[in-house]
Enzyme design. Structure first.
Site, PDB file in Angstrom:
ATOM      1  CD  GLU A 225      -5.927  -4.215  -5.746  1.00  0.00           C
ATOM      2  OE1 GLU A 225      -6.544  -4.359  -4.741  1.00  0.00           O
ATOM      3  OE2 GLU A 225      -4.961  -3.930  -6.440  1.00  0.00           O
TER       4      GLU A 225
ATOM      5  CE  LYS B 254      -4.372   1.296   2.322  1.00  0.00           C
ATOM      6  NZ  LYS B 254      -5.265   1.628   1.247  1.00  0.00           N
TER       7      LYS B 254
HETATM    8  C1  LIG Z   1      -5.484  -1.309  -3.686  1.00  0.00           C
HETATM    9  C2  LIG Z   1      -6.860  -1.453  -2.535  1.00  0.00           C
HETATM   10  N1  LIG Z   1      -7.198  -2.458  -2.583  1.00  0.00           N
HETATM   11  C3  LIG Z   1      -8.342  -3.085  -1.595  1.00  0.00           C
HETATM   12  C4  LIG Z   1      -8.174  -2.016  -0.463  1.00  0.00           C
HETATM   13  C5  LIG Z   1      -8.811  -2.530   0.064  1.00  0.00           C
HETATM   14  O1  LIG Z   1      -8.529  -2.672   1.957  1.00  0.00           O
HETATM   15  P1  LIG Z   1      -9.370  -2.456   2.915  1.00  0.00           P
HETATM   16  O2  LIG Z   1      -9.779  -3.280   2.795  1.00  0.00           O
HETATM   17  O3  LIG Z   1      -8.970  -2.913   3.876  1.00  0.00           O
HETATM   18  O4  LIG Z   1      -9.544  -0.882   3.004  1.00  0.00           O
HETATM   19  C6  LIG Z   1      -7.481  -1.063  -0.558  1.00  0.00           C
HETATM   20  C7  LIG Z   1      -7.732  -0.282   0.498  1.00  0.00           C
HETATM   21  O5  LIG Z   1      -7.846   0.907   0.643  1.00  0.00           O
HETATM   22  C8  LIG Z   1      -6.825  -0.550  -1.273  1.00  0.00           C
HETATM   23  O6  LIG Z   1      -5.461   0.894  -1.442  1.00  0.00           O
END
Ligand SMILES: Cc1ncc(COP(=O)(O)O)c(C=O)c1O
Length: 331
Positions: free
Chosen positions: A216, A183
């Site tokens: 995603e 991230k």
């Molecule tokens: C690229 C990406 N995919 C998926 C997610 C979902 O993650 P989370 O459930 O921890 O918010 C995030 C979260 O911001 C993200 O940046």
């Protein structure tokens, strides 16, 4: 044209004049910004015009930093320890030493929330390479920094949960595994995906890798209920390991026991398979889970939020509001 078209009178602002300049930059949307901590000041500000990061921090000019976002609901941080673990993982992958231990970071987060005086808020936490110059060289920066920003926690309108959301396939190239799993503050592909969604009038776009497998969305994970009643999520190969989707997969065990779904699977999902899904869903920290009722202009399932979505949403809401194991009190 030459320099003659340039204004001759751009003023040079002294340190004493700078606060007057900042005050004039106040805007209504900043009412949503409650507090910010910076390790550079080792302090917290609540005036949004002071929520600043130095331009020579490599996070600003190279995207050289990592971040997290998690929520505080009714005075409790939800699932914060998994977010902090992911932060630790992201930082280790890009060789940034966390400036504090995870316990110290948690303490700073709580103090910043308290300064913002809101029991419901969103926490954004950035660990940057730090200020140090303007090249790409990370060794220019003497020390990493922590910035914590507390803002309002805004949910999508009720109607998105009740009637569902629309999504389509993204054309933005998917990240290689190494970068997708981190991230990092280098989110240009994600920004372009969001732009794609807004420009085409859908709520989300979903990326697809070179092998045709779905990934995603911008900052959300994807899941579906197959024709065989299997709750499927893409493998965490070319995507971020979302805390919400992981927690949802754990909570969904109850749905297996009750016979609502056959099993839970993390596997490769093709577009063809997804188009035949009984249900499609998005998962993310702020909104928890949302039902996709239309994908690529085609109705999914019966075009209405499905029963697996409804049950998962209920289980997540229960978790967020009452599961002590996943709640960290702030106040
Ligand atoms: C690229 C990406 N995919 C998926 C997610 C979902 O993650 P989370 O459930 O921890 O918010 C995030 C979260 O911001 C993200 O940046």
């Amino acid at each position: 044209m030459g320099n003659s078209s340039l204004s001759p009178s751009i003023r040079v602002i002294s340190s004493n004049e700078f606060s007057d300049v900042l005050v004039k930059l106040r805007r209504d949307y900043q009412n949503q910004y409650y507090a910010m901590y910076s390790s550079l000041w080792n302090g917290i500000v609540t005036d949004p015009v002071l929520m600043l990061v130095p331009v020579d921090d490599h996070m600003v000019h190279r995207g050289d930093g990592v971040f997290e976002a998690f929520k505080c609901v009714n005075g409790n941080l939800y699932n914060v320890h998994r977010h902090l673990k992911r932060l630790e993982y992201s930082a280790s992958q890009v060789c940034i030493d966390l400036p504090f231990s995870l316990d110290e970071i948690l303490h700073i987060v709580k103090e910043t929330i308290k300064a913002g005086s809101r029991r419901d808020c969103l926490v954004r936490l950035f660990v940057s390479r730090g200020p140090g110059g303007f090249t790409t060289d990370p060794y220019e920066c003497p020390s990493s920094q922590l910035y914590v920003v507390i803002t309002s926690l805004t949910y999508p309108p009720r109607e998105k949960y009740e009637k569902g959301v629309r999504a389509k396939l993204s054309k933005v190239p998917v990240k290689p595994s190494f970068f997708a799993n981190i991230k990092s503050c280098n989110y240009l592909p994600n920004v372009l995906m969001k732009k794609e969604a807004v420009d085409s009038g859908v709520d989300f776009v979903i990326c697809q890798d070179e092998n045709g497998f779905l990934g995603e969305s911008t900052t959300e994970n994807f899941g579906m209920v197959s024709e065989e009643n299997v709750l499927k999520f893409p493998r965490f190969d070319r995507i971020l390991r979302g805390t919400t989707v992981v927690r949802a997969s754990e909570l969904a065990e109850e749905l297996v026991k009750r016979g609502l779904i056959e099993r839970i699977e993390f596997s490769n999902i093709t577009l063809d398979e997804a188009m035949k899904a009984k249900e499609m869903m998005m998962f993310g920290t702020t909104f928890d889970v949302l039902p996709i009722v239309e994908f690529n202009n085609t109705v999914i399932g019966n075009g209405k939020p499905g029963k697996v979505f409804k049950e998962l949403y209920r289980l997540i809401l229960k978790d967020v509001s009452g599961n002590a194991e996943f709640l960290e009190p702030v106040f």
